[in-house]
Motif scaffolding. Structure first.
Motif, PDB file in Angstrom:
ATOM      1  N   GLY A 168      15.676  48.427  21.057  1.00  0.00           N
ATOM      2  CA  GLY A 168      15.888  48.589  19.646  1.00  0.00           C
ATOM      3  C   GLY A 168      16.189  50.260  18.939  1.00  0.00           C
ATOM      4  O   GLY A 168      16.421  50.756  18.641  1.00  0.00           O
ATOM      5  N   TYR A 213      17.340  53.011  21.939  1.00  0.00           N
ATOM      6  CA  TYR A 213      18.366  53.078  21.886  1.00  0.00           C
ATOM      7  C   TYR A 213      19.416  52.510  20.581  1.00  0.00           C
ATOM      8  O   TYR A 213      19.608  53.784  20.302  1.00  0.00           O
ATOM      9  N   GLN A 214      19.133  51.430  19.848  1.00  0.00           N
ATOM     10  CA  GLN A 214      19.954  51.198  19.263  1.00  0.00           C
ATOM     11  C   GLN A 214      20.110  52.250  17.968  1.00  0.00           C
ATOM     12  O   GLN A 214      21.310  52.563  17.006  1.00  0.00           O
ATOM     13  N   ARG A 215      18.735  52.389  17.841  1.00  0.00           N
ATOM     14  CA  ARG A 215      18.312  53.773  16.394  1.00  0.00           C
ATOM     15  C   ARG A 215      18.838  55.003  16.830  1.00  0.00           C
ATOM     16  O   ARG A 215      19.095  54.941  15.503  1.00  0.00           O
ATOM     17  N   SER A 226      22.652  55.107  16.626  1.00  0.00           N
ATOM     18  CA  SER A 226      22.991  55.532  14.975  1.00  0.00           C
ATOM     19  C   SER A 226      22.595  56.521  14.222  1.00  0.00           C
ATOM     20  O   SER A 226      23.200  56.616  13.609  1.00  0.00           O
ATOM     21  N   PRO A 274      24.922  46.077  17.338  1.00  0.00           N
ATOM     22  CA  PRO A 274      25.753  45.966  18.873  1.00  0.00           C
ATOM     23  C   PRO A 274      26.696  44.222  18.875  1.00  0.00           C
ATOM     24  O   PRO A 274      26.383  43.640  17.808  1.00  0.00           O
ATOM     25  N   VAL A 277      22.905  40.610  22.897  1.00  0.00           N
ATOM     26  CA  VAL A 277      21.889  42.030  22.965  1.00  0.00           C
ATOM     27  C   VAL A 277      21.671  40.688  24.369  1.00  0.00           C
ATOM     28  O   VAL A 277      21.344  39.001  23.774  1.00  0.00           O
ATOM     29  N   TYR A 322      17.342  44.574  15.821  1.00  0.00           N
ATOM     30  CA  TYR A 322      18.822  44.942  16.266  1.00  0.00           C
ATOM     31  C   TYR A 322      20.108  43.985  15.037  1.00  0.00           C
ATOM     32  O   TYR A 322      21.356  44.917  15.043  1.00  0.00           O
ATOM     33  N   ILE A 360      21.703  46.370  25.505  1.00  0.00           N
ATOM     34  CA  ILE A 360      22.383  46.173  24.126  1.00  0.00           C
ATOM     35  C   ILE A 360      23.806  46.415  24.729  1.00  0.00           C
ATOM     36  O   ILE A 360      24.316  48.205  24.971  1.00  0.00           O
ATOM     37  N   PHE A 397      27.967  47.625  23.252  1.00  0.00           N
ATOM     38  CA  PHE A 397      28.548  48.256  21.931  1.00  0.00           C
ATOM     39  C   PHE A 397      29.730  48.338  22.127  1.00  0.00           C
ATOM     40  O   PHE A 397      30.228  48.437  23.373  1.00  0.00           O
TER      41      PHE A 397
END
Length: 348
Positions: free
Chosen positions: A143, A145-147, A150, A159, A162, A179, A193, A195
């Motif tokens: 989470g 890494y995603q933030r 983004s 994503p 996951v 997510y 995750i 992308f």
């Protein structure tokens, strides 16, 4: 691990109403250095705080709270390595290179793999599927890494998929919120995750030429000047390991090696939320797992080397730890899915 991550663990524990009496003593030497970002706090400290938190709070909720409290800058230079690079992909690669600025790379790593149209970011540790604190850390890491990606892209990146090296929880709501997707698979070999590559290769808005180079040098300097702190439990475990390798460990032997009485040793173990029996079993577990994975020793020979009465006693112990047999554990350790039966780890 960085003091920033320890501060984050403490903050999450407080927000989730984990009784402070349960973890305050764990900080020990670290407490006076908790706000000093040059200090490296023992990973065992944050790991134990996470364990105590998951006693009362399901691990998906802990992972969500950790992510919600991880605003940009919380983790120092590591955060800005991702958001300041020319593209989000370059940023996450820099974050992988300098992962040691935030985590204990002896137990956790960040890996980035590009495969045609997709980029997969993996948080690799040695987590047991049933170890809730480790599951929370891995879920939080993805989470996070995603933030950051983004924030680098200046738009929410959803994503494609996951995967979590964790058993499926009873409720998925916290993970869906974390997510932004329900496409989450459980009991995977690795937490990852994925992308679209085009999302991560697009230029980062407002990237400043040359800034990434400055941040990399800062990260290198941070690592070079870091001050590792060792708490009493770390010292105890080192002494226990040295005695264990010389024969069957006894409290009196370890006490003498540490220069304390046996009664003081037992009292300090209790203060750190553990016991002599638990520590010896954890050490045996690690040794047995390593021998099954890395040697061709028979189960009888491993039992004799690790202090078990016979192979049957060792088999019972392996079944209690992993719910499987030594033979199955050995095969798993030599297959691509070996992480499923490895000892617990954390983002420390």
């Amino acid at each position: 691990m960085s003091s920033a991550l320890t501060r984050l663990s403490v903050k999450a524990a407080r927000l989730l109403d984990t009784p402070p009496a349960g973890y305050a003593h764990l900080l020990g030497l670290a407490s006076e250095h908790l706000n000093d970002d040059l200090c490296r706090i023992p990973a065992a400290t944050a790991n134990r705080i996470a364990e105590l938190t998951t006693v009362r709070t399901p691990w998906p909720e802990l992972s969500l709270v950790l992510a919600q409290q991880s605003r940009i800058g919380t983790l120092g230079v590591w955060d800005y390595l991702i958001t300041s690079a020319a593209t989000p992909l370059e940023g996450i690669r820099d974050a992988s290179t300098y992962f040691a600025t935030v985590a204990d790379t002896g137990t956790d790593t960040l890996e980035v793999a590009e495969d045609g149209e997709h980029v997969t970011v993996s948080h690799v540790n040695q987590a047991d599927l049933t170890h809730e604190a480790a599951c929370a850390v891995s879920a939080y890491a993805l989470g996070l890494y995603q933030r950051r990606l983004s924030e680098a892209a200046r738009r929410g990146l959803v994503p494609l998929r996951v995967t979590l090296a964790a058993g499926a929880p009873r409720r998925h709501g916290a993970l869906t919120e974390l997510y932004g997707t329900r496409a989450v698979d459980f009991e995977a070999p690795t937490s990852s995750i994925t992308f679209l590559a085009t999302d991560l290769k697009a230029p980062t808005p407002h990237a400043q030429p040359g800034l990434s180079g400055v941040l990399r040098r800062h990260a290198e300097q941070s690592l070079a000047t870091a001050v590792p702190l060792h708490d009493w439990l770390d010292l105890f475990r080192a002494a226990l390991a040295s005695v264990h390798h010389e024969g069957t460990p006894k409290p009196a032997t370890v006490s003498r090696r540490m220069g304390v009485s046996t009664r003081t040793l037992q009292r300090r173990l209790d203060a750190h939320g553990t016991t002599w029996r638990n520590e010896v079993e954890a050490l045996r577990r690690a040794d047995i797992t390593r021998m099954l994975h890395d040697t061709d020793l028979t189960v009888d020979a491993i039992a004799a080397r690790t202090g078990y009465a016979d192979a049957r006693a060792l088999r019972r112990a392996v079944h209690r730890w992993y719910g499987t047999t030594p033979a199955t554990l050995r095969r798993a350790g030599r297959s691509p899915e070996s992480g499923r039966f490895s000892r617990p780890g954390s983002m420390g």
